[in-house]
Design an enzyme around this catalytic site. Structure first.
Site, PDB file in Angstrom:
ATOM      1  N   HIS A   1       5.680  -0.311 -23.773  1.00 53.04           N
ATOM      2  CA  HIS A   1       5.078   0.991 -23.716  1.00 53.04           C
ATOM      3  C   HIS A   1       6.020   1.972 -23.119  1.00 53.04           C
ATOM      4  O   HIS A   1       6.129   2.975 -23.503  1.00 53.04           O
ATOM      5  CB  HIS A   1       3.950   0.882 -22.863  1.00 53.04           C
ATOM      6  CG  HIS A   1       3.517   2.032 -22.122  1.00 53.04           C
ATOM      7  ND1 HIS A   1       3.999   2.379 -21.102  1.00 53.04           N
ATOM      8  CD2 HIS A   1       2.407   2.919 -22.545  1.00 53.04           C
ATOM      9  CE1 HIS A   1       3.464   3.779 -21.022  1.00 53.04           C
ATOM     10  NE2 HIS A   1       2.265   4.122 -21.674  1.00 53.04           N
ATOM     11  N   ASN A   2       6.981   1.532 -22.178  1.00 49.22           N
ATOM     12  CA  ASN A   2       7.638   2.521 -21.527  1.00 49.22           C
ATOM     13  C   ASN A   2       8.917   2.744 -22.514  1.00 49.22           C
ATOM     14  O   ASN A   2       9.141   3.857 -22.453  1.00 49.22           O
ATOM     15  CB  ASN A   2       8.529   1.901 -20.221  1.00 49.22           C
ATOM     16  CG  ASN A   2       7.389   1.996 -19.180  1.00 49.22           C
ATOM     17  OD1 ASN A   2       6.205   1.740 -18.976  1.00 49.22           O
ATOM     18  ND2 ASN A   2       7.945   1.926 -17.905  1.00 49.22           N
TER      19      ASN A   2
ATOM     20  N   LYS B   1       3.907  -3.840 -21.497  1.00 50.28           N
ATOM     21  CA  LYS B   1       4.201  -2.682 -20.522  1.00 50.28           C
ATOM     22  C   LYS B   1       5.486  -1.969 -20.510  1.00 50.28           C
ATOM     23  O   LYS B   1       5.646  -0.740 -20.808  1.00 50.28           O
ATOM     24  CB  LYS B   1       3.798  -2.995 -18.998  1.00 50.28           C
ATOM     25  CG  LYS B   1       4.187  -1.928 -18.123  1.00 50.28           C
ATOM     26  CD  LYS B   1       3.582  -0.654 -18.141  1.00 50.28           C
ATOM     27  CE  LYS B   1       3.886   0.656 -17.283  1.00 50.28           C
ATOM     28  NZ  LYS B   1       4.762   0.814 -16.172  1.00 50.28           N
TER      29      LYS B   1
ATOM     30  N   LEU C   1       0.815  -1.430   0.135  1.00 49.76           N
ATOM     31  CA  LEU C   1      -0.091  -0.250   0.052  1.00 49.76           C
ATOM     32  C   LEU C   1       0.944   1.249  -0.036  1.00 49.76           C
ATOM     33  O   LEU C   1       0.671   2.242   0.756  1.00 49.76           O
ATOM     34  CB  LEU C   1      -1.018  -0.070   1.325  1.00 49.76           C
ATOM     35  CG  LEU C   1      -2.086  -1.199   1.295  1.00 49.76           C
ATOM     36  CD1 LEU C   1      -2.680  -1.266   2.744  1.00 49.76           C
ATOM     37  CD2 LEU C   1      -2.779  -1.046   0.077  1.00 49.76           C
TER      38      LEU C   1
ATOM     39  N   GLU D   1       7.764   5.408 -24.731  1.00 53.34           N
ATOM     40  CA  GLU D   1       7.660   6.628 -23.732  1.00 53.34           C
ATOM     41  C   GLU D   1       8.908   7.156 -24.032  1.00 53.34           C
ATOM     42  O   GLU D   1       8.920   8.436 -24.336  1.00 53.34           O
ATOM     43  CB  GLU D   1       7.350   6.238 -22.635  1.00 53.34           C
ATOM     44  CG  GLU D   1       7.248   7.443 -21.505  1.00 53.34           C
ATOM     45  CD  GLU D   1       6.917   6.661 -20.148  1.00 53.34           C
ATOM     46  OE1 GLU D   1       5.959   5.992 -20.202  1.00 53.34           O
ATOM     47  OE2 GLU D   1       7.704   6.983 -19.198  1.00 53.34           O
TER      48      GLU D   1
ATOM     49  N   SER E   1       0.027   1.345 -16.221  1.00 50.74           N
ATOM     50  CA  SER E   1       0.569   2.671 -16.473  1.00 50.74           C
ATOM     51  C   SER E   1      -0.277   3.832 -16.115  1.00 50.74           C
ATOM     52  O   SER E   1      -1.571   3.769 -16.204  1.00 50.74           O
ATOM     53  CB  SER E   1       0.990   2.685 -18.066  1.00 50.74           C
ATOM     54  OG  SER E   1       1.462   3.926 -18.178  1.00 50.74           O
TER      55      SER E   1
END
Ligand code: NBP
Length: 480
Positions: free
Chosen positions: A185-186, A182, A10, A189, A128
């Protein structure tokens, strides 16, 4: 047992993801290694929905409805394995373990194998959008079994970003597919950010424009083909003034870009697969160069420039033409970087048997994530026209879009070279474009050299077979 989904871990991401589930009406079991974070979540956000806090992992697991759905959101690496080890004896067949952290996909493949052997579903999921995305709607890229997606998918889709009513979440493919996508994706980016930085540098040096003026240009670009989150924040950042000095904020930031590693993973995988992802690679190396302080100091002190004068007229029309050239070059280079990234997804998908739908990936990146952009719709449409498109650039829409800006792209790369502005991503993208469209490449010479010094053989253009020339003897050709 009454919680429909649980989150363990958390810190910023897990806390916001848990709140997002609760805000969507799910009863959320929450747990963290140290109880303080669990308590503070319930104290501060308890009114947002129905949370079931537990101090021990056993109570946390017991509070979940079966089949249990546990989302792990801890620091990637050893922490994830530690949490899985703690969970394993408490779970039962059919339960679903979701790793929503930034795992490296080979780790996900390994964990999925281990958990599926015990009758559990392991869902490696790319998430993301950072902190804000986790709370308000991220782009979610879940891997794992299709069966697990049947019950988990609707919950993930509910909390994901929506674009035109469509969730930015879909089933990606087996085992490591979600984390792989993912990662790419980065990587994309990285390329996108580098291209934007090069465009900024060209405008700065070519026009002698201030950061605020360039910010205005980016704001205008954001209403066209380039419309995207990254262009929008670029306009914002460039117009931001440092409160302490009154200077443009970008001018007081140290020019060394850091990285956490997903760009490096993407490039390493591109090398492994033999897919030329030059845009991502140049972007990753450009960050490395920015941080190479001793080399930069030595280079700055010793290396001459021998640059030419800029050939941009001082009048408004000439300046506007240059701005438009840079915009077209940026768009074309961006298309190349994305085309390369989607090629990498296709290659990895074939290698691992993932069967990834590339059009669907572009669709779930339209919202929630960092590379969200209008033009992702065009990518989805291209793969809808041809799901097996070998080269995104060769889709009619992109061929025309890049073709329209081609002369401008060449002018910009030439001007950058003549004036000494480093544009590794613009330049390498253009070189890739010319390489991939060439009828014949000088690779013929390389293969001939390989045969000369290493007897590595060659094939001929005029007949079938593999051959070797006796270079050091009488130079006769033999069939190998
Ligand atoms: P961190 O990556 O900073 O991790 C902190 C959490 O990991 C805390 O809950 C901590 O528990 C827990 N943890 C650690 Br550290 N070691 C543990 C262990 N051995 N056993 C159990 N728990 C352990 O948190 P974050 O920034 O929220 O990111 C979570 C994940 O999401 C990461 O994988 C990250 O790469 C990924 N991600 C982050 C972003 C972002 O923008 N931050 C975006 C997308 C994805 P404690 O409280 O007891 O120390």
């Amino acid at each position: 047992a009454r919680a429909q989904i649980g989150v363990t871990g958390l810190a910023v991401m897990g806390r916001n993801l848990a709140r997002n589930f609760a805000r969507h009406g799910y009863t959320v079991a929450v747990h963290n290694r140290s109880y303080a974070k669990t308590q503070s979540l319930v104290e501060e956000a308890g009114h947002e929905g129905d949370f079931v806090p537990s101090e021990s992992m056993a109570d946390f697991v017991a509070s979940l409805e079966r089949p249990r759905k546990v989302v792990i959101m801890v620091k990637a690496g050893a922490a994830t394995d530690a949490v899985i080890d703690e969970l394993l004896p408490l779970l039962e067949e059919g339960d679903i373990v979701v790793d929503a952290g930034n795992a490296h996909f080979p780790d996900t493949i390994r964990r999925e194998e281990a958990l599926s052997a015990r009758g559990l579903h392991f869902v490696g999921t790319g998430v993301s959008g950072g902190e804000e995305g986790a709370l308000l709607g991220p782009s979610i890229m879940p891997g794992g079994t299709r069966e697990s997606y049947e019950s988990l998918g609707p919950i993930l889709e509910a909390i994901s970003a929506k674009v035109d009513g469509t969730p930015c979440c879909t089933y990606v493919g087996p085992n490591g597919a979600g984390h792989f996508v993912k990662m790419v994706h980065n990587g994309i980016e990285y390329a996108d950010m580098q291209l934007i930085a090069e465009a900024y540098d060209l405008l700065k040096q070519g026009l002698g424009a201030s950061a605020a003026e360039i910010g205005q240009i980016f704001a205008e670009w954001n209403s066209g083909d380039l419309e995207s989150f990254l262009i929008e924040i670029t306009a914002d950042v460039l117009q931001h003034v440092d409160a302490e000095t009154g200077s443009a904020f970008v001018d007081i930031v140290l020019d060394q870009a850091e990285q956490k590693g997903t760009g490096r993973w993407t490039v390493q995988n591109g090398l492994d697969l033999g897919v030329p992802i030059t845009g991502i690679a140049e972007a990753t190396f450009a960050r490395a160069l920015s941080g190479s302080v001793p080399q930069r100091e030595a280079g700055h002190a010793a290396l001459p420039a021998h640059t030419q004068e800029w050939e941009i007229g001082a009048d408004d029309d000439s300046r506007a033409r240059f701005v438009e050239d840079v915009r077209l070059a940026l768009y074309a280079s961006k298309v190349v970087a994305y085309s390369q990234g989607f090629d990498q997804i296709a290659a990895a998908s074939a290698e691992n048997g993932w069967d990834i739908d590339r059009g669907a990936m572009a669709r779930i990146w339209r919202g929630g994530c960092i590379i969200r952009a209008r033009f992702l719709n065009r990518i989805t449409e291209a793969y809808e026209r041809d799901a097996n498109l070998p080269l995104l650039l060769a889709d009619e829409y992109f061929t025309n879009a890049v073709g329209n800006g081609l002369a401008a792209w060449r002018r910009v790369v030439a001007a950058a070279a003549q004036n000494g502005v480093p544009t590794p991503a613009f330049s390498s993208s253009l070189a890739y474009y010319d390489g991939v469209r060439a009828e014949r490449l000088p690779a013929a010479l390389i293969q001939a050299q390989r045969d000369f010094f290493g007897a590595h053989t060659y094939r001929r253009t005029d007949r079938e077979g593999t051959f070797h020339t006796q270079w050091s003897a009488d130079r006769t050709e033999q069939e190998a």
